[in-house]
Design a protein around this motif. Structure first.
Motif, PDB file in Angstrom:
ATOM      1  N   ALA A 163       0.834  -1.203   0.000  1.00 23.76           N
ATOM      2  CA  ALA A 163       0.000   0.000   0.000  1.00 23.76           C
ATOM      3  C   ALA A 163       0.870   1.255   0.000  1.00 23.76           C
ATOM      4  N   ARG A 164       1.900   1.272   0.846  1.00 25.34           N
ATOM      5  CA  ARG A 164       2.822   2.423   0.875  1.00 25.34           C
ATOM      6  C   ARG A 164       3.548   2.584  -0.453  1.00 25.34           C
ATOM      7  N   GLU A 165       4.038   1.485  -0.984  1.00 19.13           N
ATOM      8  CA  GLU A 165       4.801   1.507  -2.238  1.00 19.13           C
ATOM      9  C   GLU A 165       3.969   2.040  -3.407  1.00 19.13           C
ATOM     10  N   LEU A 166       2.717   1.621  -3.473  1.00 20.60           N
ATOM     11  CA  LEU A 166       1.870   1.960  -4.620  1.00 20.60           C
ATOM     12  C   LEU A 166       0.914   3.120  -4.359  1.00 20.60           C
ATOM     13  N   GLY A 167       0.814   3.552  -3.110  1.00 25.60           N
ATOM     14  CA  GLY A 167      -0.068   4.663  -2.784  1.00 25.60           C
ATOM     15  C   GLY A 167      -1.530   4.286  -2.685  1.00 25.60           C
ATOM     16  N   PHE A 168      -1.811   3.060  -2.224  1.00 26.22           N
ATOM     17  CA  PHE A 168      -3.178   2.586  -2.068  1.00 26.22           C
ATOM     18  C   PHE A 168      -3.485   2.405  -0.583  1.00 26.22           C
ATOM     19  N   GLU A 169      -4.753   2.179  -0.258  1.00 19.51           N
ATOM     20  CA  GLU A 169      -5.151   1.908   1.117  1.00 19.51           C
ATOM     21  C   GLU A 169      -4.811   0.458   1.478  1.00 19.51           C
ATOM     22  N   THR A 170      -4.389   0.253   2.719  1.00 18.75           N
ATOM     23  CA  THR A 170      -3.975  -1.081   3.163  1.00 18.75           C
ATOM     24  C   THR A 170      -5.108  -2.090   3.071  1.00 18.75           C
ATOM     25  N   GLU A 171      -6.312  -1.712   3.476  1.00 15.38           N
ATOM     26  CA  GLU A 171      -7.439  -2.653   3.454  1.00 15.38           C
ATOM     27  C   GLU A 171      -7.755  -3.106   2.028  1.00 15.38           C
ATOM     28  N   ALA A 172      -7.781  -2.174   1.095  1.00 14.53           N
ATOM     29  CA  ALA A 172      -8.047  -2.518  -0.312  1.00 14.53           C
ATOM     30  C   ALA A 172      -6.923  -3.393  -0.863  1.00 14.53           C
ATOM     31  N   THR A 173      -5.701  -3.087  -0.468  1.00 12.87           N
ATOM     32  CA  THR A 173      -4.548  -3.874  -0.903  1.00 12.87           C
ATOM     33  C   THR A 173      -4.661  -5.304  -0.379  1.00 12.87           C
ATOM     34  N   GLN A 174      -5.043  -5.459   0.886  1.00 11.03           N
ATOM     35  CA  GLN A 174      -5.205  -6.790   1.467  1.00 11.03           C
ATOM     36  C   GLN A 174      -6.269  -7.581   0.717  1.00 11.03           C
ATOM     37  N   GLU A 175      -7.372  -6.936   0.362  1.00 10.79           N
ATOM     38  CA  GLU A 175      -8.430  -7.611  -0.389  1.00 10.79           C
ATOM     39  C   GLU A 175      -7.904  -8.128  -1.727  1.00 10.79           C
ATOM     40  N   GLN A 176      -7.090  -7.327  -2.396  1.00  8.75           N
ATOM     41  CA  GLN A 176      -6.550  -7.732  -3.692  1.00  8.75           C
ATOM     42  C   GLN A 176      -5.509  -8.847  -3.540  1.00  8.75           C
ATOM     43  N   LEU A 177      -4.722  -8.808  -2.482  1.00  7.80           N
ATOM     44  CA  LEU A 177      -3.765  -9.894  -2.231  1.00  7.80           C
ATOM     45  C   LEU A 177      -4.505 -11.212  -1.997  1.00  7.80           C
ATOM     46  N   THR A 178      -5.582 -11.144  -1.246  1.00  8.05           N
ATOM     47  CA  THR A 178      -6.404 -12.335  -1.006  1.00  8.05           C
ATOM     48  C   THR A 178      -6.978 -12.853  -2.322  1.00  8.05           C
ATOM     49  N   ALA A 179      -7.427 -11.933  -3.169  1.00  9.79           N
ATOM     50  CA  ALA A 179      -7.960 -12.331  -4.484  1.00  9.79           C
ATOM     51  C   ALA A 179      -6.868 -12.958  -5.342  1.00  9.79           C
ATOM     52  N   LEU A 180      -5.679 -12.374  -5.350  1.00  9.44           N
ATOM     53  CA  LEU A 180      -4.565 -12.939  -6.129  1.00  9.44           C
ATOM     54  C   LEU A 180      -4.200 -14.329  -5.617  1.00  9.44           C
ATOM     55  N   GLU A 181      -4.259 -14.516  -4.319  1.00 11.68           N
ATOM     56  CA  GLU A 181      -4.002 -15.843  -3.758  1.00 11.68           C
ATOM     57  C   GLU A 181      -5.096 -16.816  -4.215  1.00 11.68           C
ATOM     58  N   GLY A 182      -6.323 -16.349  -4.235  1.00 11.30           N
ATOM     59  CA  GLY A 182      -7.445 -17.189  -4.631  1.00 11.30           C
ATOM     60  C   GLY A 182      -7.394 -17.649  -6.078  1.00 11.30           C
ATOM     61  N   ILE A 183      -6.812 -16.818  -6.945  1.00 13.82           N
ATOM     62  CA  ILE A 183      -6.724 -17.223  -8.355  1.00 13.82           C
ATOM     63  C   ILE A 183      -5.398 -17.900  -8.683  1.00 13.82           C
ATOM     64  N   GLY A 184      -4.581 -18.106  -7.660  1.00  8.94           N
ATOM     65  CA  GLY A 184      -3.354 -18.873  -7.849  1.00  8.94           C
ATOM     66  C   GLY A 184      -2.163 -18.077  -8.336  1.00  8.94           C
ATOM     67  N   LEU A 185      -2.109 -16.793  -8.004  1.00  6.93           N
ATOM     68  CA  LEU A 185      -0.977 -15.975  -8.446  1.00  6.93           C
ATOM     69  C   LEU A 185      -0.077 -15.508  -7.310  1.00  6.93           C
ATOM     70  N   ALA A 186      -0.517 -15.682  -6.084  1.00  6.60           N
ATOM     71  CA  ALA A 186       0.280 -15.274  -4.925  1.00  6.60           C
ATOM     72  C   ALA A 186       0.062 -16.284  -3.812  1.00  6.60           C
ATOM     73  N   VAL A 187       1.028 -16.353  -2.922  1.00  2.67           N
ATOM     74  CA  VAL A 187       0.912 -17.202  -1.733  1.00  2.67           C
ATOM     75  C   VAL A 187       1.392 -16.416  -0.525  1.00  2.67           C
ATOM     76  N   GLN A 188       0.840 -16.800   0.616  1.00  2.00           N
ATOM     77  CA  GLN A 188       1.345 -16.208   1.849  1.00  2.00           C
ATOM     78  C   GLN A 188       2.702 -16.818   2.153  1.00  2.00           C
ATOM     79  N   SER A 189       3.599 -16.014   2.631  1.00  5.07           N
ATOM     80  CA  SER A 189       4.941 -16.452   2.964  1.00  5.07           C
ATOM     81  C   SER A 189       4.891 -17.495   4.079  1.00  5.07           C
TER      82      SER A 189
END
Length: 116
Positions: free
Chosen positions: A44-70
């Motif tokens: 969120a800091r890096e891209l200038g977005f809100e943390t909550e919205a960023t978290q929602e998108q990370l969860t979505a990316l994980e759901g479609i198989g493009l990201a994983v939690q460390s």
């Protein structure tokens, strides 16, 4: 000289899976820094977005198989495509976005004006 063409397959992926500019920017950040894990707040800091919205998108990316939690830190994510097809598609997207930013954004924004 003709402009490079965005394939119909890539357009469909953008419309169906990426869907928002925010998700696109997060995916490309993770893609370009694959060795690093990020928290939603860092992205969120890096891209200038809100943390909550960023978290929602990370969860979505994980759901479609493009990201994983460390594995070392549950609240951090990294790029990790679930299969070679997704990896190849994101490779194509990253290349296309580097040279055809406006057409890629137009695909996202064409169907819905609230996809920012």
């Amino acid at each position: 000289m003709s402009k490079p063409h965005i394939s119909e397959e890539l357009k469909r992926f953008i419309k169906d899976e990426i869907r928002t500019v925010l998700r696109l920017e997060i995916l490309l950040l993770l893609y370009h820094q694959q060795a690093k894990s990020f928290s939603a707040a860092e992205i969120a800091r890096e891209l200038g977005f809100e943390t909550e919205a960023t978290q929602e998108q990370l969860t979505a990316l994980e759901g479609i198989g493009l990201a994983v939690q460390s594995t070392s830190e549950a609240s951090e994510y990294k790029y990790h495509p679930a299969n070679t097809t997704l990896a190849s598609t994101v490779d194509q997207l990253a290349v296309a976005y580097a040279t055809q930013r406006v057409p890629i954004l137009s695909v996202i924004l064409a169907d819905n004006s609230d996809r920012t």
